[in-house]
Design an enzyme around this catalytic site. Structure first.
Site: not given
Ligand code: DHK
Length: 149
Positions: A10-11, A18, A23, A74, A77, A98, A100, A107
């Site tokens: 998502p996103n 964004r 990012y 990725n 969330a 995985e 990111h 964060r």
């Protein structure tokens, strides 16, 4: 050889717009082009997809079991919430990474836990779009090692 599935949660369709301070300026299409070029150089092909829907990501991971040689994910969330993605990765029985863009450990606390990490070979984070390139290289190494075994 079957393709590597590069799956985005998502996103990530909002990249470029964004929170660019976190990012970056690259769009998901820019990242896809970079992944394709890098994979081609390694003799791999990729299937690159994005969904905002958890179940769709689960279905693509299930599909990967038959149609892919590895998974770079990725999960956005859903990384921090999804037992369903964890279970799907376990069931896929494929090399998986995985990844990111951001360093999630720098964060908010809620980004420090991953439900995905225990179900994959390794985790890459914090290198911006280069995280995707590194994930594809890691899968290439895993696939090459598997062939030698
Ligand atoms: C992307 C997201 O959408 C966040 O929810 C994750 C990840 C981090 C990234 O850095 O690529 O926490």
């Amino acid at each position: 050889m079957k393709p590597v599935y590069v799956l985005n949660g998502p996103n990530l369709n909002m990249l470029g717009l964004r929170e660019p301070a976190i990012y970056g300026a690259a769009t998901l299409a820019d990242i896809e082009a970079r992944c394709r070029a890098h994979a081609e150089g390694l003799g791999l092909s990729i299937t690159f997809r994005q969904s905002n829907i958890e179940g769709e990501l689960v279905s693509w991971i299930q599909e990967a079991r038959e149609k892919a040689c590895g998974i770079a994910l990725n999960a956005g969330a859903y990384t921090h919430t999804s037992i369903a993605l964890h279970d799907a990765l376990k069931a896929a029985e494929l090399p998986a990474v995985e990844l990111h863009l951001s360093n999630v450990h720098q964060r908010e606390d809620f980004r420090h836990h991953s439900f995905i990490a225990p179900a994959v070979n390794g985790v890459i984070c914090g290198f911006g779009p280069e995280s995707y390139v590194l994930a594809i290289s890691a899968l290439h190494s895993l696939l090459t090692a598997n062939k030698k075994a």
